[in-house]
Structures are given as C-alpha cells and as structure tokens.
Scaffold this active site. Structure first.
Site, PDB file in Angstrom:
ATOM      1  N   LYS A   1      35.348  62.390  47.941  1.00 51.98           N
ATOM      2  CA  LYS A   1      36.221  62.839  46.851  1.00 51.98           C
ATOM      3  C   LYS A   1      35.386  63.678  45.903  1.00 51.98           C
ATOM      4  O   LYS A   1      34.207  63.398  45.707  1.00 51.98           O
ATOM      5  CB  LYS A   1      36.773  61.634  46.091  1.00 51.98           C
ATOM      6  CG  LYS A   1      37.677  60.756  46.935  1.00 51.98           C
ATOM      7  CD  LYS A   1      38.227  59.609  46.099  1.00 51.98           C
ATOM      8  CE  LYS A   1      38.715  58.504  46.999  1.00 51.98           C
ATOM      9  NZ  LYS A   1      38.501  57.178  46.498  1.00 51.98           N
TER      10      LYS A   1
ATOM     11  N   ARG B   1      27.990  59.863  42.636  1.00 50.80           N
ATOM     12  CA  ARG B   1      28.124  58.434  42.402  1.00 50.80           C
ATOM     13  C   ARG B   1      27.266  57.716  43.444  1.00 50.80           C
ATOM     14  O   ARG B   1      27.412  57.964  44.640  1.00 50.80           O
ATOM     15  CB  ARG B   1      29.583  58.015  42.567  1.00 50.80           C
ATOM     16  CG  ARG B   1      29.739  56.533  42.433  1.00 50.80           C
ATOM     17  CD  ARG B   1      31.120  56.076  42.818  1.00 50.80           C
ATOM     18  NE  ARG B   1      31.196  54.645  42.622  1.00 50.80           N
ATOM     19  CZ  ARG B   1      31.974  53.843  43.321  1.00 50.80           C
ATOM     20  NH1 ARG B   1      32.762  54.339  44.243  1.00 50.80           N
ATOM     21  NH2 ARG B   1      31.982  52.568  43.078  1.00 50.80           N
TER      22      ARG B   1
ATOM     23  N   HIS C   1      30.911  48.702  38.921  1.00 49.34           N
ATOM     24  CA  HIS C   1      31.888  49.416  38.086  1.00 49.34           C
ATOM     25  C   HIS C   1      31.266  49.859  36.755  1.00 49.34           C
ATOM     26  O   HIS C   1      31.976  50.103  35.778  1.00 49.34           O
ATOM     27  CB  HIS C   1      33.111  48.533  37.731  1.00 49.34           C
ATOM     28  CG  HIS C   1      34.036  48.228  38.861  1.00 49.34           C
ATOM     29  ND1 HIS C   1      34.737  47.041  38.928  1.00 49.34           N
ATOM     30  CD2 HIS C   1      34.389  48.928  39.948  1.00 49.34           C
ATOM     31  CE1 HIS C   1      35.474  47.034  40.020  1.00 49.34           C
ATOM     32  NE2 HIS C   1      35.280  48.164  40.659  1.00 49.34           N
TER      33      HIS C   1
ATOM     34  N   HIS D   1      38.206  46.039  34.075  1.00 46.89           N
ATOM     35  CA  HIS D   1      38.520  47.033  35.109  1.00 46.89           C
ATOM     36  C   HIS D   1      39.313  46.309  36.186  1.00 46.89           C
ATOM     37  O   HIS D   1      38.755  45.525  36.959  1.00 46.89           O
ATOM     38  CB  HIS D   1      37.223  47.631  35.669  1.00 46.89           C
ATOM     39  CG  HIS D   1      37.443  48.636  36.749  1.00 46.89           C
ATOM     40  ND1 HIS D   1      37.200  49.991  36.594  1.00 46.89           N
ATOM     41  CD2 HIS D   1      37.912  48.494  38.010  1.00 46.89           C
ATOM     42  CE1 HIS D   1      37.503  50.624  37.710  1.00 46.89           C
ATOM     43  NE2 HIS D   1      37.938  49.733  38.595  1.00 46.89           N
ATOM     44  N   LEU D   2      40.627  46.541  36.201  1.00 48.25           N
ATOM     45  CA  LEU D   2      41.498  45.781  37.106  1.00 48.25           C
ATOM     46  C   LEU D   2      42.170  46.724  38.101  1.00 48.25           C
ATOM     47  O   LEU D   2      43.230  47.302  37.838  1.00 48.25           O
ATOM     48  CB  LEU D   2      42.562  45.012  36.292  1.00 48.25           C
ATOM     49  CG  LEU D   2      42.026  44.131  35.147  1.00 48.25           C
ATOM     50  CD1 LEU D   2      43.167  43.463  34.396  1.00 48.25           C
ATOM     51  CD2 LEU D   2      41.046  43.093  35.661  1.00 48.25           C
TER      52      LEU D   2
ATOM     53  N   ARG E   1      39.401  40.039  47.566  1.00 47.70           N
ATOM     54  CA  ARG E   1      38.165  39.257  47.394  1.00 47.70           C
ATOM     55  C   ARG E   1      38.453  38.001  46.581  1.00 47.70           C
ATOM     56  O   ARG E   1      39.236  38.037  45.631  1.00 47.70           O
ATOM     57  CB  ARG E   1      37.092  40.071  46.657  1.00 47.70           C
ATOM     58  CG  ARG E   1      36.628  41.291  47.409  1.00 47.70           C
ATOM     59  CD  ARG E   1      35.448  41.937  46.675  1.00 47.70           C
ATOM     60  NE  ARG E   1      35.200  43.277  47.188  1.00 47.70           N
ATOM     61  CZ  ARG E   1      35.133  44.372  46.426  1.00 47.70           C
ATOM     62  NH1 ARG E   1      35.299  44.301  45.124  1.00 47.70           N
ATOM     63  NH2 ARG E   1      34.902  45.533  46.983  1.00 47.70           N
TER      64      ARG E   1
ATOM     65  N   ASP F   1      48.599  44.121  46.858  1.00 47.10           N
ATOM     66  CA  ASP F   1      49.114  45.100  45.906  1.00 47.10           C
ATOM     67  C   ASP F   1      49.861  44.392  44.772  1.00 47.10           C
ATOM     68  O   ASP F   1      50.895  43.768  44.987  1.00 47.10           O
ATOM     69  CB  ASP F   1      50.060  46.067  46.642  1.00 47.10           C
ATOM     70  CG  ASP F   1      50.437  47.258  45.784  1.00 47.10           C
ATOM     71  OD1 ASP F   1      50.818  47.052  44.610  1.00 47.10           O
ATOM     72  OD2 ASP F   1      50.351  48.389  46.284  1.00 47.10           O
TER      73      ASP F   1
ATOM     74  N   ARG G   1      51.623  45.472  42.395  1.00 42.95           N
ATOM     75  CA  ARG G   1      53.003  45.918  42.115  1.00 42.95           C
ATOM     76  C   ARG G   1      53.989  45.128  42.949  1.00 42.95           C
ATOM     77  O   ARG G   1      55.028  44.666  42.461  1.00 42.95           O
ATOM     78  CB  ARG G   1      53.154  47.418  42.429  1.00 42.95           C
ATOM     79  CG  ARG G   1      52.559  48.310  41.388  1.00 42.95           C
ATOM     80  CD  ARG G   1      52.472  49.726  41.859  1.00 42.95           C
ATOM     81  NE  ARG G   1      51.522  49.869  42.959  1.00 42.95           N
ATOM     82  CZ  ARG G   1      51.061  51.030  43.404  1.00 42.95           C
ATOM     83  NH1 ARG G   1      51.479  52.139  42.874  1.00 42.95           N
ATOM     84  NH2 ARG G   1      50.179  51.083  44.379  1.00 42.95           N
TER      85      ARG G   1
ATOM     86  N   GLY H   1      44.020  50.644  38.081  1.00 42.30           N
ATOM     87  CA  GLY H   1      45.418  50.568  38.515  1.00 42.30           C
ATOM     88  C   GLY H   1      46.263  49.522  37.802  1.00 42.30           C
ATOM     89  O   GLY H   1      47.313  49.839  37.226  1.00 42.30           O
ATOM     90  N   ILE H   2      45.832  48.269  37.816  1.00 40.41           N
ATOM     91  CA  ILE H   2      46.615  47.206  37.179  1.00 40.41           C
ATOM     92  C   ILE H   2      46.509  47.317  35.659  1.00 40.41           C
ATOM     93  O   ILE H   2      47.512  47.257  34.938  1.00 40.41           O
ATOM     94  CB  ILE H   2      46.127  45.811  37.658  1.00 40.41           C
ATOM     95  CG1 ILE H   2      46.307  45.672  39.174  1.00 40.41           C
ATOM     96  CG2 ILE H   2      46.845  44.689  36.905  1.00 40.41           C
ATOM     97  CD1 ILE H   2      45.605  44.469  39.795  1.00 40.41           C
TER      98      ILE H   2
HETATM   99  P1  ADP Z   1      40.903  50.838  43.486  1.00 39.27           P
HETATM  100  O1  ADP Z   1      40.515  52.151  42.877  1.00 39.27           O
HETATM  101  O2  ADP Z   1      40.002  49.696  43.151  1.00 39.27           O
HETATM  102  O3  ADP Z   1      41.238  50.914  44.951  1.00 39.27           O
HETATM  103  P2  ADP Z   1      43.253  51.064  41.754  1.00 39.27           P
HETATM  104  O4  ADP Z   1      42.563  51.270  40.459  1.00 39.27           O
HETATM  105  O5  ADP Z   1      43.973  52.203  42.367  1.00 39.27           O
HETATM  106  O6  ADP Z   1      42.274  50.383  42.826  1.00 39.27           O
HETATM  107  O7  ADP Z   1      44.288  49.841  41.552  1.00 39.27           O
HETATM  108  C1  ADP Z   1      45.062  49.340  42.559  1.00 39.27           C
HETATM  109  C2  ADP Z   1      45.872  48.174  42.017  1.00 39.27           C
HETATM  110  O8  ADP Z   1      46.614  48.621  40.879  1.00 39.27           O
HETATM  111  C3  ADP Z   1      46.871  47.622  43.018  1.00 39.27           C
HETATM  112  O9  ADP Z   1      46.977  46.219  42.876  1.00 39.27           O
HETATM  113  C4  ADP Z   1      48.154  48.290  42.573  1.00 39.27           C
HETATM  114  O10 ADP Z   1      49.287  47.521  42.885  1.00 39.27           O
HETATM  115  C5  ADP Z   1      47.998  48.354  41.078  1.00 39.27           C
HETATM  116  N1  ADP Z   1      48.827  49.424  40.466  1.00 39.27           N
HETATM  117  C6  ADP Z   1      49.820  49.246  39.586  1.00 39.27           C
HETATM  118  N2  ADP Z   1      50.366  50.402  39.220  1.00 39.27           N
HETATM  119  C7  ADP Z   1      49.727  51.362  39.872  1.00 39.27           C
HETATM  120  C8  ADP Z   1      49.839  52.779  39.926  1.00 39.27           C
HETATM  121  N3  ADP Z   1      50.751  53.433  39.206  1.00 39.27           N
HETATM  122  N4  ADP Z   1      48.990  53.450  40.732  1.00 39.27           N
HETATM  123  C9  ADP Z   1      48.047  52.801  41.450  1.00 39.27           C
HETATM  124  N5  ADP Z   1      47.889  51.455  41.447  1.00 39.27           N
HETATM  125  C10 ADP Z   1      48.715  50.741  40.677  1.00 39.27           C
END
Ligand code: ADP
Length: 370
Positions: free
Chosen positions: A14, A64, A153, A181-182, A214, A256, A258, A304-305
């Site tokens: 990326k 990174r 992170h 950081h979730l 995890r 996930d 969501r 994300g969360i």
């Molecule tokens: P990583 O970068 O660690 O793979 P992310 O920061 O994309 O993960 O987060 C993924 C988590 O965030 C999942 O559990 C997902 O369901 C939740 N999430 C909630 N809303 C969103 C969104 N709009 N876009 C991406 N992930 C989301």
C-alpha cells in the site's frame, strides 16, 4: 517535497504520496495479491514498478517497519547497517519484517539515490519503564533472548495522541491520554506527557485486548493444557490463539464487529457475549492505565471500530468520569499512520541535511556532513 510512504505486507504493497511539509495527500493506492497463486504480480519489486508508473518526482521514501526491537527507538535513515539490524529483528516479527524489507530492497533497486527512512511500529513504546516491559519470567530470558513487552501500533497511538493535544489546544507535555486503537487488531496505550508509558500488546501483538481473531490476555498455563487435551502441535496452537479466537472464536459468527453488533441487537446471545467481553476488557485496561498515570485527561478512540461504532465506544467509556477528579475528554480521531510516517521521514531527512542555515546549521555534528 514529495514523500512516498510504503506499507509493504506479505501479499500487498500500500502507498500514499504526501506533499511535505504541507501534509497534503497527493495520491494513494494498493497492489494486492503479490506472489499469490494466479497473480500477475510475482514479487514486491514488480509491485513497486507498478506503483512507480502511477507516481513520479519522489524526493523521499518512508517505510513502515513493524518490529525495531530495542535497536530502534526512533526512525532511521536506511543504510546497510540499518538493513542488517532490521533483518536481525525478523525473528521477532517473522510475518511482517521480511515483507517490510522486501519493500525497502525494491525501492533501493528501483529508486537508487532516493533517501529512505524506516519508521517502526514498536519505536513509540520504547519509552516504557522497565517495570512495565519486563515479564514475571526468569530475568535471563530478557537478557539472553530479549523477551519483553514491545507493543505495536505505535505510529497510530503517537499520531492520535498528537492530534488530541492539537484538538484540545493543550500542550502534549501536560496531558495524560489513553489511546484505544480498535480495528481487527486492537491495542490500548497510556501516553503520559507525550510518551508511551504502558501498552496492551506485548512481545507479540497477541497480548492484551480481545481482538477480531486474537484472544488477548489468557492464563499462560492453558496453552500447554489445551495442547495436551485437544492434541495440538505448536503451529496449530499458535493458529488457534491468533486466528480462531477473539470475537470470531467466542461468537462462532464473525470477527467483524459490524456484523456482531447487528446480530447482538437482533437478539443473538453469542454475538452479545463477544461484544460484552470486548467492551469489558477495554474498560479494565482503561482503569489500569488511569491508575498507572494517576489520572487521565483524554480518552481517544481510533481505527475501524473506534472511528465508526459509537455505541461500542459509549459502552466502553460510560461511568468512567465518575471516579476521575477532572472531566474526561472523549475524542474520536481517525488514525493516519502514513501521514505520521511521512512527517517523521521528512523531519529526519531535514535534520540530516548538510549546510542548513538555522536550527542545526553546520551543527553539533561538526564537519561530519560537510
Ligand atoms: P485493521 O486495519 O486492523 O484490519 P480496521 O481498522 O479496518 O482493521 O477495523 C476493522 C474493524 O472495524 C472490524 O471489526 C469492522 O467491523 C469495524 N468497522 C466498523 N465500521 C467500519 C467501517 N466503516 N469501515 C471499516 N471497518 C469498520
């Protein structure tokens, strides 16, 4: 100055290009499925070639790098010695560092003469005091094998801590901040006066919070117990802890959040339990870090969360203000690890420039650069 930021994973590369020092994003993209069966992109060298067809005029590259162990407390300008040290850290991050190195080597070949900087996920946590990073294990394991808490992170935690101070219009040096950081991977950090003083991930990213797949903290004795009971070898046990546990393992539905939040709302008990455990573990860590820092001015949610799931975050911080002396600011701040890498690379490259008039002109390093 155009700074290319590369996040090179095992099967993806990326990138983002920033104009510095304005921090303006110029372009971004990703090459995926590198070296996977059927993919046209056979290695990172080829992936970078594709990227370079899309960007031009690069002045500086920031990479990174996941693990810098105790060798890297700060970003480093890439040299033969730095590459050797990153290679030595591969044993601690066998899935990540080799992929990060592949990106660095591809850049060396395709953009010779362009300065490259490595920015380490672990570096921000190198300020942890020994009583926070030494495990209750025989001390020789640390002395001989460097077994200790490293934390991950770091670039994200550092970025959102700086952003929090900017948003609150207060000096970072005066703030106690807890950053959450979730994402799929989850970690939480206590940032006191801009320094990481404790963090939930450990020797590997497995420790701490319950994550997508995890397990986070468990009784270490259950590892050998499960291996005997279920008849698993080391690799299978490792996979169970890293890939089949967490939200996915508890709910039996998904990693996930969501999906789990929606299922829980619709009455699914296992989804609800997984979410409850997730929230409770974070709450416990927040309590611990408030105690460790003797207070907390701001709680930050990111990834994300943290950035999107307001109800989950509300459940995490509900009731916290009750036992704090000062009001707690709760902030949602989108993380931007790439921008942090661009900033750090830019700062380091500027500092290293010879003949600079001003800040460090013809500097303390004497004639070294001249
Ligand atoms: P990583 O970068 O660690 O793979 P992310 O920061 O994309 O993960 O987060 C993924 C988590 O965030 C999942 O559990 C997902 O369901 C939740 N999430 C909630 N809303 C969103 C969104 N709009 N876009 C991406 N992930 C989301």
């Amino acid at each position: 100055m155009k700074v290319l930021v590369i996040n090179s994973g095992s099967s993806s590369l990326k990138y983002k290009v920033f104009d510095m020092p304005s921090s303006r994003l110029i372009s971004k993209g990703a090459i995926e499925h590198i070296a996977e069966p059927g993919s046209k992109v056979v290695d990172h060298h080829q992936a970078l070639k594709i990227v370079l067809e899309q960007v031009d005029g690069i002045d500086l590259i920031g990479h990174r790098v996941v693990h810098g162990a105790e060798k890297f407390r700060k970003p480093a300008i890439i040299s033969a010695a730095v590459i050797k040290n990153i290679k030595q850290c591969c044993a601690l991050a066998p899935l990540h560092n080799p992929a990060n190195l592949a990106g660095i080597m591809a850049c060396k070949k395709l953009l010779p003469g362009i300065k490259q900087v490595a920015v380490f996920d672990t570096a921000f946590h190198q300020t942890l005091p020994d009583y926070a990073y030494i495990y209750g294990l025989p001390y020789y394991l640390y002395k001989k094998y460097r077994i200790r808490k490293y934390g991950f992170h770091g670039t994200s935690h550092e970025y959102v801590a700086h952003e929090a101070a900017r948003i609150l219009k207060r000096p970072l040096a005066k703030l106690k901040i807890i950053t959450c950081h979730l994402g799929n991977g989850c970690s939480i950090t206590a940032v006191n006066a801009g320094k990481s003083v404790d963090t939930s991930m450990g020797f590997t990213p497995l420790e701490g919070l319950v994550m997508g797949t995890r397990c986070g903290d468990v009784d270490p004795a259950l590892v050998t117990h499960i291996m005997r009971k279920v008849k698993l070898d080391c690799l299978q046990m490792d996979r169970l802890l890293n890939k089949s546990s967490g939200l996915k393992g508890i709910s039996g539905i998904s990693n996930d959040m969501r999906i789990l939040e929606a299922k829980a709302k619709a009455g699914n008990k296992m989804a609800a339990l997984a979410v409850e455990i997730f929230v409770y573990r974070i709450k416990k860590y927040i309590g611990a870090y408030i105690a460790a820092m003797g207070g907390c001015d701001a709680l930050v949610f990111t990834a994300g969360i943290g950035e999107n799931q307001k109800d989950i975050c509300r459940r995490i911080h509900s009731g916290l203000s009750g036992f704090l002396k000062k009001p707690l600011s709760v902030l949602v701040i989108p993380t931007n690890e790439e921008l942090m890498i661009a900033r750090q690379a830019y700062r380091l490259a500027e500092d290293a420039r010879p003949y600079r008039i001003g800040r460090r002109a013809l500097s303390a390093r004497g004639g070294e650069n001249v």
